[in-house]
Design a protein around this motif. Structure first.
Motif, PDB file in Angstrom:
ATOM      1  N   ASN A  67      15.663  52.614  33.747  1.00 29.94           N
ATOM      2  CA  ASN A  67      17.038  52.202  33.458  1.00 29.94           C
ATOM      3  C   ASN A  67      17.308  52.036  31.964  1.00 29.94           C
ATOM      4  N   LEU A  68      16.345  52.371  31.132  1.00 21.73           N
ATOM      5  CA  LEU A  68      16.495  52.201  29.693  1.00 21.73           C
ATOM      6  C   LEU A  68      16.805  53.533  29.028  1.00 21.73           C
ATOM      7  N   THR A  69      17.515  53.466  27.910  1.00 23.86           N
ATOM      8  CA  THR A  69      17.703  54.665  27.101  1.00 23.86           C
ATOM      9  C   THR A  69      16.370  54.979  26.429  1.00 23.86           C
ATOM     10  N   ASN A  70      16.249  56.176  25.885  1.00 24.96           N
ATOM     11  CA  ASN A  70      15.018  56.544  25.184  1.00 24.96           C
ATOM     12  C   ASN A  70      14.732  55.588  24.032  1.00 24.96           C
ATOM     13  N   GLN A  71      15.772  55.217  23.288  1.00 23.62           N
ATOM     14  CA  GLN A  71      15.602  54.300  22.160  1.00 23.62           C
ATOM     15  C   GLN A  71      15.121  52.931  22.634  1.00 23.62           C
ATOM     16  N   GLU A  72      15.728  52.409  23.681  1.00 25.48           N
ATOM     17  CA  GLU A  72      15.316  51.108  24.216  1.00 25.48           C
ATOM     18  C   GLU A  72      13.870  51.141  24.687  1.00 25.48           C
ATOM     19  N   ALA A  73      13.499  52.182  25.414  1.00 24.04           N
ATOM     20  CA  ALA A  73      12.135  52.301  25.931  1.00 24.04           C
ATOM     21  C   ALA A  73      11.129  52.426  24.790  1.00 24.04           C
ATOM     22  N   GLU A  74      11.453  53.218  23.766  1.00 23.39           N
ATOM     23  CA  GLU A  74      10.554  53.380  22.621  1.00 23.39           C
ATOM     24  C   GLU A  74      10.349  52.058  21.895  1.00 23.39           C
ATOM     25  N   ILE A  75      11.409  51.323  21.692  1.00 21.56           N
ATOM     26  CA  ILE A  75      11.306  50.037  20.994  1.00 21.56           C
ATOM     27  C   ILE A  75      10.480  49.065  21.824  1.00 21.56           C
ATOM     28  N   LEU A  76      10.778  48.946  23.104  1.00 22.78           N
ATOM     29  CA  LEU A  76      10.050  48.025  23.965  1.00 22.78           C
ATOM     30  C   LEU A  76       8.568  48.389  24.035  1.00 22.78           C
ATOM     31  N   ASN A  77       8.261  49.660  24.218  1.00 26.07           N
ATOM     32  CA  ASN A  77       6.863  50.090  24.286  1.00 26.07           C
ATOM     33  C   ASN A  77       6.142  49.877  22.965  1.00 26.07           C
ATOM     34  N   GLY A  78       6.819  50.159  21.859  1.00 27.22           N
ATOM     35  CA  GLY A  78       6.212  49.961  20.545  1.00 27.22           C
ATOM     36  C   GLY A  78       5.938  48.500  20.251  1.00 27.22           C
ATOM     37  N   VAL A  79       6.896  47.659  20.566  1.00 32.36           N
ATOM     38  CA  VAL A  79       6.733  46.215  20.345  1.00 32.36           C
ATOM     39  C   VAL A  79       5.584  45.688  21.200  1.00 32.36           C
ATOM     40  N   LEU A  80       5.535  46.095  22.451  1.00 29.10           N
ATOM     41  CA  LEU A  80       4.460  45.631  23.339  1.00 29.10           C
ATOM     42  C   LEU A  80       3.089  46.080  22.857  1.00 29.10           C
ATOM     43  N   ALA A  81       2.970  47.328  22.450  1.00 28.97           N
ATOM     44  CA  ALA A  81       1.685  47.828  21.959  1.00 28.97           C
ATOM     45  C   ALA A  81       1.248  47.048  20.716  1.00 28.97           C
ATOM     46  N   ASP A  82       2.171  46.796  19.816  1.00 28.10           N
ATOM     47  CA  ASP A  82       1.869  46.052  18.594  1.00 28.10           C
ATOM     48  C   ASP A  82       1.435  44.622  18.912  1.00 28.10           C
ATOM     49  N   LEU A  83       2.168  43.959  19.792  1.00 37.38           N
ATOM     50  CA  LEU A  83       1.842  42.578  20.138  1.00 37.38           C
ATOM     51  C   LEU A  83       0.521  42.482  20.899  1.00 37.38           C
ATOM     52  N   GLN A  84       0.260  43.421  21.777  1.00 41.28           N
ATOM     53  CA  GLN A  84      -0.998  43.393  22.519  1.00 41.28           C
ATOM     54  C   GLN A  84      -2.187  43.580  21.578  1.00 41.28           C
ATOM     55  N   MET A  85      -2.046  44.473  20.606  1.00 42.42           N
ATOM     56  CA  MET A  85      -3.121  44.673  19.633  1.00 42.42           C
ATOM     57  C   MET A  85      -3.303  43.409  18.790  1.00 42.42           C
ATOM     58  N   ALA A  86      -2.203  42.792  18.380  1.00 41.85           N
ATOM     59  CA  ALA A  86      -2.286  41.555  17.600  1.00 41.85           C
ATOM     60  C   ALA A  86      -2.929  40.439  18.420  1.00 41.85           C
ATOM     61  N   PHE A  87      -2.639  40.401  19.723  1.00 43.32           N
ATOM     62  CA  PHE A  87      -3.231  39.388  20.590  1.00 43.32           C
ATOM     63  C   PHE A  87      -4.738  39.573  20.672  1.00 43.32           C
ATOM     64  N   VAL A  88      -5.168  40.811  20.829  1.00 39.31           N
ATOM     65  CA  VAL A  88      -6.603  41.104  20.906  1.00 39.31           C
ATOM     66  C   VAL A  88      -7.280  40.693  19.598  1.00 39.31           C
ATOM     67  N   GLN A  89      -6.655  41.019  18.478  1.00 42.35           N
ATOM     68  CA  GLN A  89      -7.226  40.648  17.184  1.00 42.35           C
ATOM     69  C   GLN A  89      -7.272  39.135  17.013  1.00 42.35           C
ATOM     70  N   ALA A  90      -6.218  38.440  17.405  1.00 39.37           N
ATOM     71  CA  ALA A  90      -6.194  36.980  17.291  1.00 39.37           C
ATOM     72  C   ALA A  90      -7.236  36.356  18.215  1.00 39.37           C
ATOM     73  N   SER A  91      -7.423  36.933  19.393  1.00 40.72           N
ATOM     74  CA  SER A  91      -8.437  36.436  20.325  1.00 40.72           C
ATOM     75  C   SER A  91      -9.833  36.614  19.752  1.00 40.72           C
ATOM     76  N   ALA A  92     -10.052  37.707  19.066  1.00 39.13           N
ATOM     77  CA  ALA A  92     -11.367  37.995  18.497  1.00 39.13           C
ATOM     78  C   ALA A  92     -11.706  37.037  17.359  1.00 39.13           C
TER      79      ALA A  92
END
Length: 134
Positions: A67-92
């Motif tokens: 239900n998302l536009t390409n722009q919305e999906a790209e932003i959401l996926n990019g933000v999630l990937a960035d935050l998940q990587m930051a979470f892993v780094q902070a956990s480490a």
């Protein structure tokens, strides 16, 4: 005339959705220590609240899939990937810090006596899982 109103309304909703995603991401970044606290000016890593905001964004991605536009999906996926990587780094960097969650073995543990309808209901409720830093 109706097409112009619809596209303008759609554009406004898209912009509000992106703003919402960015606000959630900003909160997660604050708890990951990427942004200093506004009052104290100190960065503090709080993994459990960060995980909560990341989980919210994952749930939004799952519930809005298709239900998302390409722009919305790209932003959401990019933000999630960035935050998940930051979470892993902070956990480490905080190996002794507990996130307050159950262990992966406990999360995967199924009810021993789930039968028929109960098992189907349990399976239908599992729509997404945490795939970062556990």
């Amino acid at each position: 005339m109706a097409e112009v109103q619809t596209s303008t309304h759609s554009g406004e909703l898209s912009q509000k959705f992106i703003e919402f995603v960015m606000m959630q991401a900003q909160q997660a970044s604050l708890f990951l220590g990427r942004i200093p606290h506004p009052q104290s000016g100190q960065s503090e890593v709080l993994l459990e609240p960060a995980r909560l905001f990341i989980d919210h964004l994952e749930m939004i991605r799952e519930k809005t899939r298709g239900n998302l536009t390409n722009q919305e999906a790209e932003i959401l996926n990019g933000v999630l990937a960035d935050l998940q990587m930051a979470f892993v780094q902070a956990s480490a960097t905080q190996p002794s810090a507990s996130t307050g969650s159950t262990s992966p073995a406990e999360e995967a543990k199924e009810p021993e006596e789930a039968t028929g309808e109960e098992a189907a209901e349990t399976d239908s409720k599992k729509k997404f899982s945490k795939s970062y830093g556990s």
